[in-house]
Design a protein around this motif. Structure first.
Motif, mmCIF file in Angstrom:
data_model
loop_
_atom_site.group_PDB
_atom_site.id
_atom_site.type_symbol
_atom_site.label_atom_id
_atom_site.label_comp_id
_atom_site.label_asym_id
_atom_site.label_seq_id
_atom_site.Cartn_x
_atom_site.Cartn_y
_atom_site.Cartn_z
ATOM 1 N N TYR A 274 -20.158 69.060 126.600
ATOM 2 C CA TYR A 274 -18.693 69.055 126.610
ATOM 3 C C TYR A 274 -18.090 69.937 125.516
ATOM 4 C CZ TYR A 274 -19.039 65.107 129.813
ATOM 5 O OH TYR A 274 -19.318 64.305 130.902
ATOM 6 N N ASP A 275 -18.933 70.554 124.686
ATOM 7 C CA ASP A 275 -18.399 71.319 123.562
ATOM 8 C C ASP A 275 -17.556 72.498 124.015
ATOM 9 O OD1 ASP A 275 -18.450 71.520 120.573
ATOM 10 O OD2 ASP A 275 -19.203 73.523 121.051
ATOM 11 N N ALA A 276 -18.023 73.219 125.022
ATOM 12 C CA ALA A 276 -17.251 74.369 125.514
ATOM 13 C C ALA A 276 -15.893 73.920 126.036
ATOM 14 C CB ALA A 276 -18.023 75.092 126.611
ATOM 15 N N GLN A 277 -15.860 72.761 126.668
ATOM 16 C CA GLN A 277 -14.586 72.229 127.181
ATOM 17 C C GLN A 277 -13.639 71.895 126.033
ATOM 18 O OE1 GLN A 277 -15.156 69.054 129.993
ATOM 19 N NE2 GLN A 277 -12.955 68.677 130.250
ATOM 20 N N VAL A 278 -14.183 71.315 124.969
ATOM 21 C CA VAL A 278 -13.362 71.012 123.797
ATOM 22 C C VAL A 278 -12.767 72.290 123.229
ATOM 23 C CG1 VAL A 278 -13.464 70.235 121.391
ATOM 24 C CG2 VAL A 278 -14.535 68.878 123.192
ATOM 25 N N ARG A 279 -13.577 73.320 123.091
ATOM 26 C CA ARG A 279 -13.096 74.584 122.541
ATOM 27 C C ARG A 279 -12.034 75.212 123.439
ATOM 28 N NH1 ARG A 279 -16.544 76.972 118.423
ATOM 29 N NH2 ARG A 279 -18.287 75.592 117.964
ATOM 30 N N GLU A 280 -12.221 75.118 124.749
ATOM 31 C CA GLU A 280 -11.213 75.648 125.678
ATOM 32 C C GLU A 280 -9.891 74.896 125.535
ATOM 33 O OE1 GLU A 280 -12.952 75.346 129.519
ATOM 34 O OE2 GLU A 280 -14.494 76.878 129.130
ATOM 35 N N MET A 281 -9.975 73.584 125.337
ATOM 36 C CA MET A 281 -8.767 72.777 125.173
ATOM 37 C C MET A 281 -8.021 73.128 123.882
ATOM 38 S SD MET A 281 -10.008 69.030 126.469
ATOM 39 C CE MET A 281 -10.147 68.647 128.237
ATOM 40 N N LEU A 282 -8.747 73.696 122.926
ATOM 41 C CA LEU A 282 -8.129 74.083 121.653
ATOM 42 C C LEU A 282 -7.704 75.554 121.643
ATOM 43 C CD1 LEU A 282 -10.534 72.211 119.213
ATOM 44 C CD2 LEU A 282 -8.143 71.645 119.666
ATOM 45 N N ALA A 283 -7.927 76.261 122.735
ATOM 46 C CA ALA A 283 -7.567 77.682 122.802
ATOM 47 C C ALA A 283 -6.077 77.870 122.538
ATOM 48 C CB ALA A 283 -7.933 78.253 124.167
ATOM 49 N N GLY A 284 -5.776 78.829 121.675
ATOM 50 C CA GLY A 284 -4.382 79.098 121.341
ATOM 51 C C GLY A 284 -3.818 78.172 120.285
ATOM 52 N N ARG A 285 -4.595 77.189 119.880
ATOM 53 C CA ARG A 285 -4.191 76.286 118.796
ATOM 54 C C ARG A 285 -5.063 76.588 117.586
ATOM 55 N NH1 ARG A 285 -1.424 71.616 120.905
ATOM 56 N NH2 ARG A 285 -1.373 71.654 123.196
#
Length: 250
Positions: free
Chosen positions: A50-61
């Motif tokens: 799930y790490d890649a998903q977490v990083r995607e959710m933080l994109a732009g933040r």
């Protein structure tokens, strides 16, 4: 310098809603009886997916991170004006030259400065990882460890001066140059520059939600961090610094 809004790993109230929901959904998958985020990493390693998903959710933040060091006054102003720069051999040489120009160090010590950085007295495999990056931690929890005091107590932090070129008295003089400085910076962990971490970020978000110990990883950020992403530069007397009661006062 305008402080950006940041996602604070230590404060779930700052997490974006979709990330918070993902972490909540994953909590039942965590084995009982764990104490630290490292235990979580070891005992539920399958959650790394799930790490890649977490990083995607933080994109732009921007994820709130911390960098502990010791800086001369002109170096503090450089951070405020230009941000944090990835370490290079040229920047090490420039650091010594500017300290001499500022009158902080006598020119007689230039050769010793050039020949006694931590990078020259470490194994090659350890030293090479410091070039081309800025080292940060993603939580306040790692700042409670002794390494933070060491970096705050030595001019230049992790590239402090030491080794056979210095007598004990000279070492002490160089070591105590400048002011202990806790730099708070926001970084976008969805970018390639932030891929190097001590473990997957998912475990620390889960660890925070579950109240585990040992949250926070080192991020080996392989790019400069611009001034607009510097949240603050804190010294003794600032609340963000003084909350760590073991930090040096001078």
């Amino acid at each position: 310098m305008t402080a950006p809004d940041t996602v604070d790993l230590d404060d779930p109230a700052t997490w974006p809603a979709h990330l918070s929901a993902l972490i909540t959904d994953l909590v039942p998958a965590v084995p009982a009886g764990l104490d630290t985020a490292s235990d979580l990493h070891n005992e539920a390693s399958e959650l790394a997916m799930y790490d890649a998903q977490v990083r995607e959710m933080l994109a732009g933040r921007l994820l709130r991170t911390y960098h502990a060091t010791r800086l001369l006054n002109h170096e503090i102003e450089d951070v405020r004006a230009f941000g944090l720069r990835a370490l290079t051999e040229d920047s090490l040489a420039n650091r010594a030259d500017r300290a001499i120009q500022a009158g902080s160090i006598d020119i007689a010590y230039l050769t010793a400065l050039q020949e006694s950085t931590a990078l020259l007295h470490e194994p090659t495999h350890a030293a090479k990882h410091r070039f081309g990056e800025v080292s940060l931690v993603s939580s306040r929890q790692p700042l409670e460890k002794s390494w933070a005091v060491r970096l705050l107590s030595n001019w230049g932090g992790e590239v402090r001066q030491f080794g056979p070129a210095w007598t004990d008295s000279e070492f002490e003089t160089i070591r105590r140059l400048g002011r202990p400085s806790l730099i708070i910076a926001g970084v976008d962990v969805s970018t390639p520059a932030a891929v190097g971490t001590g473990r997957e970020l998912i475990f620390d978000f889960l660890g925070t939600r579950l109240g585990l110990n040992g949250n926070g990883v080192t991020i080996h950020y392989t790019a400069d961090i611009p001034a607009k992403q510097i949240v603050n530069v804190c010294h003794p007397g600032h609340p963000e610094y003084d909350r760590h009661t073991h930090f040096p006062r001078s």
